[in-house]
Design a protein around this motif. Sequence first.
Motif, PDB file in Angstrom:
ATOM      1  N   ASP A  35      -5.147   3.115  -3.427  1.00 57.02           N
ATOM      2  CA  ASP A  35      -4.919   3.362  -1.998  1.00 57.02           C
ATOM      3  C   ASP A  35      -6.268   3.566  -1.310  1.00 57.02           C
ATOM      4  O   ASP A  35      -6.774   4.685  -1.219  1.00 57.02           O
ATOM      5  CB  ASP A  35      -4.028   4.593  -1.821  1.00 57.02           C
ATOM      6  CG  ASP A  35      -3.470   4.717  -0.409  1.00 57.02           C
ATOM      7  OD1 ASP A  35      -4.125   4.211   0.526  1.00 57.02           O
ATOM      8  OD2 ASP A  35      -2.397   5.313  -0.257  1.00 57.02           O
ATOM      9  N   ARG A  36      -6.847   2.484  -0.834  1.00 56.44           N
ATOM     10  CA  ARG A  36      -8.163   2.568  -0.214  1.00 56.44           C
ATOM     11  C   ARG A  36      -8.142   3.372   1.083  1.00 56.44           C
ATOM     12  O   ARG A  36      -9.071   4.133   1.378  1.00 56.44           O
ATOM     13  CB  ARG A  36      -8.685   1.159   0.067  1.00 56.44           C
ATOM     14  CG  ARG A  36      -8.968   0.342  -1.188  1.00 56.44           C
ATOM     15  CD  ARG A  36      -9.549  -1.006  -0.818  1.00 56.44           C
ATOM     16  NE  ARG A  36      -9.876  -1.790  -2.012  1.00 56.44           N
ATOM     17  CZ  ARG A  36     -10.398  -3.006  -1.969  1.00 56.44           C
ATOM     18  NH1 ARG A  36     -10.652  -3.576  -0.796  1.00 56.44           N
ATOM     19  NH2 ARG A  36     -10.664  -3.653  -3.088  1.00 56.44           N
ATOM     20  N   GLU A  37      -7.097   3.189   1.872  1.00 59.73           N
ATOM     21  CA  GLU A  37      -7.017   3.892   3.163  1.00 59.73           C
ATOM     22  C   GLU A  37      -6.963   5.404   2.959  1.00 59.73           C
ATOM     23  O   GLU A  37      -7.657   6.170   3.632  1.00 59.73           O
ATOM     24  CB  GLU A  37      -5.784   3.417   3.929  1.00 59.73           C
ATOM     25  CG  GLU A  37      -5.675   4.007   5.335  1.00 59.73           C
ATOM     26  CD  GLU A  37      -4.496   3.450   6.094  1.00 59.73           C
ATOM     27  OE1 GLU A  37      -4.179   4.009   7.166  1.00 59.73           O
ATOM     28  OE2 GLU A  37      -3.899   2.445   5.641  1.00 59.73           O
ATOM     29  N   LEU A  38      -6.128   5.844   2.006  1.00 54.94           N
ATOM     30  CA  LEU A  38      -6.034   7.276   1.725  1.00 54.94           C
ATOM     31  C   LEU A  38      -7.343   7.794   1.137  1.00 54.94           C
ATOM     32  O   LEU A  38      -7.785   8.898   1.470  1.00 54.94           O
ATOM     33  CB  LEU A  38      -4.884   7.546   0.761  1.00 54.94           C
ATOM     34  CG  LEU A  38      -4.664   9.017   0.362  1.00 54.94           C
ATOM     35  CD1 LEU A  38      -4.396   9.869   1.589  1.00 54.94           C
ATOM     36  CD2 LEU A  38      -3.524   9.132  -0.638  1.00 54.94           C
ATOM     37  N   THR A  39      -7.971   6.992   0.296  1.00 54.79           N
ATOM     38  CA  THR A  39      -9.260   7.399  -0.287  1.00 54.79           C
ATOM     39  C   THR A  39     -10.289   7.663   0.807  1.00 54.79           C
ATOM     40  O   THR A  39     -11.000   8.688   0.787  1.00 54.79           O
ATOM     41  CB  THR A  39      -9.786   6.305  -1.235  1.00 54.79           C
ATOM     42  OG1 THR A  39      -8.842   6.079  -2.278  1.00 54.79           O
ATOM     43  CG2 THR A  39     -11.119   6.722  -1.844  1.00 54.79           C
ATOM     44  N   ALA A  40     -10.374   6.739   1.785  1.00 53.94           N
ATOM     45  CA  ALA A  40     -11.330   6.907   2.880  1.00 53.94           C
ATOM     46  C   ALA A  40     -10.979   8.114   3.747  1.00 53.94           C
ATOM     47  O   ALA A  40     -11.857   8.872   4.171  1.00 53.94           O
ATOM     48  CB  ALA A  40     -11.372   5.637   3.730  1.00 53.94           C
TER      49      ALA A  40
END
Length: 308
Positions: A35-40
């Motif tokens: 989950d790239r969006e949550l990571t950012a």
Amino acid sequence: MPDLDSVADRLYGLDPGDFVSARDECAAEARRAGDRELTAAIGRLRKPTVAAWMVNLLARERGDELAALFDLGDALRTAQRRLSGSDMRALSAQRRKVVAALEKAAADLADDHGRRATEGALREVSQTLNAALADPEVADEVRAGRLSSIVEHSGFGDLSAVPLTLVPETSDDDTPEAPAPERPRTSGKRTAASKRGRSAGARATAGKAARDKAEREARRAEVDAVAAEVESARASAEQARSAAGDADAELERSEREVADLRRKLDHAEQQRQFARRAVARAKKEVTSAERVASAAETKLVRLQNATR
């Protein structure tokens, strides 16, 4: 995988010293889950200051007491809209007591969690609580318990767009005035014109009295609001003076420690010099003793050879 709200809620309940490592662990978990969006989003969460963390503790562990503060803010805004000077004075005094009690509660909570609240942190807690009391949007942020920094506010809310309401005063028993006794009717244009003139004059007088009263109440409310701000500023100045006094005392203590360490260092340096001189003397004595021993050994050898 938890969502951003649950992650933020957990992180902002932690001690500031544990925040960064816990945030990085959550970000790594989100990255492993793809989950790239949550990571950012997790990576953008800022570490809270100690004062912000203390306010978050209040929201999480003293929610009922904070709710009383927010209710008081609503009452103050209502009193200001109505230009009620007496209510403003009473509520302003109550505000100071509630904020002081919450400030102490925040210090106690910090102590329970292993941190000693400094004067500066308590001052920032007080600023944030006053801002929440004045601004409903700030109150919502405080209520969420996820502040990363303190919030400051100038004045008491934005009331520029709020219509002003004149609250008429009534007597204690609210008894309406008795109607004026009827006068004998007179006919004719002069009598009617006289009545219209008296009626217009009465309305003008009543209107002027109402406007004068509204202006007086507005001035009183403004004076009360400014007086509350002045008192808050004085309290902040007193806290700053206290913090400066503590800093001066700490500086004096540190200077005494430095002076004591310097004296000890000087004494140790003297002892080292004494030791060096003693070592030098001892080495000389060893050399001299070795020479005497060597001469004695030589003499002994000669004597032994002569007796053979």
